[in-house]
Enzyme design. Structure first.
Site, PDB file in Angstrom:
ATOM      1  N   ASP A 260      -7.616   4.876  12.155  1.00 32.92           N
ATOM      2  CA  ASP A 260      -7.112   3.892  11.190  1.00 32.92           C
ATOM      3  C   ASP A 260      -5.580   3.878  11.275  1.00 32.92           C
ATOM      4  O   ASP A 260      -4.891   3.722  10.262  1.00 32.92           O
ATOM      5  CB  ASP A 260      -7.569   4.150   9.748  1.00 32.92           C
TER       6      ASP A 260
ATOM      7  N   PHE B  97       0.794  -1.233   0.000  1.00 32.68           N
ATOM      8  CA  PHE B  97       0.000   0.000   0.000  1.00 32.68           C
ATOM      9  C   PHE B  97       0.824   1.280   0.000  1.00 32.68           C
ATOM     10  O   PHE B  97       0.281   2.360  -0.232  1.00 32.68           O
ATOM     11  CB  PHE B  97      -0.953   0.018   1.198  1.00 32.68           C
TER      12      PHE B  97
ATOM     13  N   HIS C  64     -14.551  -4.693   8.328  1.00 32.70           N
ATOM     14  CA  HIS C  64     -13.433  -3.859   7.838  1.00 32.70           C
ATOM     15  C   HIS C  64     -13.156  -4.177   6.368  1.00 32.70           C
ATOM     16  O   HIS C  64     -13.322  -5.313   5.940  1.00 32.70           O
ATOM     17  CB  HIS C  64     -12.182  -4.148   8.691  1.00 32.70           C
TER      18      HIS C  64
HETATM   19  C1  GRE Z   1      -7.011  -0.028   6.458  1.00 33.87           C
HETATM   20  O1  GRE Z   1      -6.758  -0.774   7.379  1.00 33.87           O
HETATM   21  O2  GRE Z   1      -8.102   0.545   6.401  1.00 33.87           O
HETATM   22  C2  GRE Z   1      -5.980   0.202   5.392  1.00 33.87           C
HETATM   23  C3  GRE Z   1      -5.133  -0.834   4.990  1.00 33.87           C
HETATM   24  C4  GRE Z   1      -4.175  -0.585   4.020  1.00 33.87           C
HETATM   25  C5  GRE Z   1      -4.079   0.653   3.441  1.00 33.87           C
HETATM   26  C6  GRE Z   1      -4.920   1.672   3.813  1.00 33.87           C
HETATM   27  C7  GRE Z   1      -5.869   1.454   4.791  1.00 33.87           C
HETATM   28  O3  GRE Z   1      -5.246  -2.030   5.568  1.00 33.87           O
HETATM   29  O4  GRE Z   1      -6.707   2.458   5.170  1.00 33.87           O
HETATM   30 ZN    ZN Z   2      -8.393  -0.059   8.822  1.00 37.30          ZN
END
Ligand code: GRE
Ligand code: ZN
Length: 321
Positions: A283, A23, A164
């Site tokens: 987050d 990411f 999630h």
């Molecule tokens: C999240 O946990 O919401 C998350 C990820 C990876 C990148 C961005 C993000 O797991 O908001």
């Molecule tokens: Zn998250």
């Protein structure tokens, strides 16, 4: 504001840390990796600096949900839950936990949730969307009847279930546009759809006390409730649930501010579901606590609503403090 509670706040274990690698770029990854693996140092320092008293911690994504070997998925969930319990025990005044669950096996997931709630005092579960069961192509959604006994136990335990995000199962629609797949858009499209499946299946008619939490200000659903209700009402295909989507959303859902630090969006959500069903979150460590807190403290809402969203709604829902 002091005493804030955050509940979309993640950690990782060695078995799942790699899932968060894609990411961000190399330079950011070094820092993100350290923050995901940390509990007691970097995290607590940030919490202290920005007035977060309690974090309800959860495993990173997609982690357990992506492991198609069911036995292995259950093992990773158990390792994560055991480690989380150990870390909470060091600072029970600052940390709580959500269980990771291998939903690939509904019965096993039910037992693991019971263990985590009864033995460890966890506050519920956080699950990263659909699970890949037995095979990467087999994406299972939790509105299907196999999961209804699981939901019955969630309701009986009286704990919330945080749905999630993870990447969309519909890859064809994103081909050639990889930037759309992740948190920019695909996460919300996927997770909003999963939440709509739960509502439309009639799940909440059977288990009316069930509570689901969505992050990112409700994964775009608050903005669309009118149109969804309106067009379902016209649909020649029928609709299996008893109430309108907006009614389930108001009665069975809470949403958090995780990763969506925008006053316009918050006010729309407040108008749709009310300040009593919105919960502050960051987050972390995918988002900066500094950014979340400074936005939240300055957002043009009443002080009474700020206290509810920042702390008292979550304190009530999770029995904290
Ligand atoms: C999240 O946990 O919401 C998350 C990820 C990876 C990148 C961005 C993000 O797991 O908001
Ligand atoms: Zn998250």
């Amino acid at each position: 504001m002091q005493g804030k509670i955050g509940l979309e706040e993640h950690f990782a274990i060695n078995e799942t840390i790699g899932d968060s690698r894609g990411f961000v770029g190399e330079a950011t990854w070094i820092d993100l990796r350290a923050r995901l693996l940390d509990f007691q140092e970097l995290r607590l320092a940030q919490m202290d600096e920005f007035g977060i008293e309690t974090m309800i911690l959860s495993l990173n994504a997609p982690a357990v949900q992506r492991i198609d070997d069911t036995k292995k998925a259950a093992e990773v969930a158990r390792i994560a839950n055991d480690l989380l319990a150990e870390q909470i025990a060091k600072r029970p005044d600052r940390f709580c936990g959500f269980a990771a669950l291998a939903m690939q096996d509904p019965d096993g997931a039910t037992r693991e949730l019971e263990r985590c709630v009864k033995d460890y005092g966890f506050k519920g579960a956080l699950v990263n969307g659909y699970s890949q069961a037995g095979d990467q192509e087999n994406c299972v959604y939790y509105d299907v009847k196999d999961y209804w006994p699981f939901w019955g136990v969630v309701e009986k335990l009286d704990v919330p279930f945080y749905l999630h995000p993870r990447e969309p199962s519909q890859r064809r629609a994103y081909e050639g546009h990889p930037w759309l797949i992740g948190p920019a858009y695909g996460f919300a499209a996927e997770t909003g759809l999963h939440a709509l499946r739960l509502m439309g299946s009639g799940l909440f008619d059977k288990y009316p006390k069930l509570t689901i939490i969505l992050g990112h200000m409700g994964e775009a659903l608050p903005f669309n409730l009118y149109r969804i209700d309106q067009r379902i009402g016209w649909s020649p295909m029928g609709y299996p649930a008893k109430k309108k989507i907006s009614e389930y959303f108001a009665e069975n859902f809470f949403i958090t501010t995780a990763g969506n630090f925008r006053t316009q969006t918050l006010i729309d959500a407040m108008l749709e579901v009310g300040a009593d069903r919105i919960l502050f979150s960051t987050d972390y460590p995918f988002e900066q606590i500094a950014e979340a807190a400074s936005w939240f403290e300055g957002a043009s809402i009443s002080e009474a609503d700020r206290v509810k969203i920042g702390r008292t709604n979550a304190a009530k829902l999770f029995n904290i403090g």
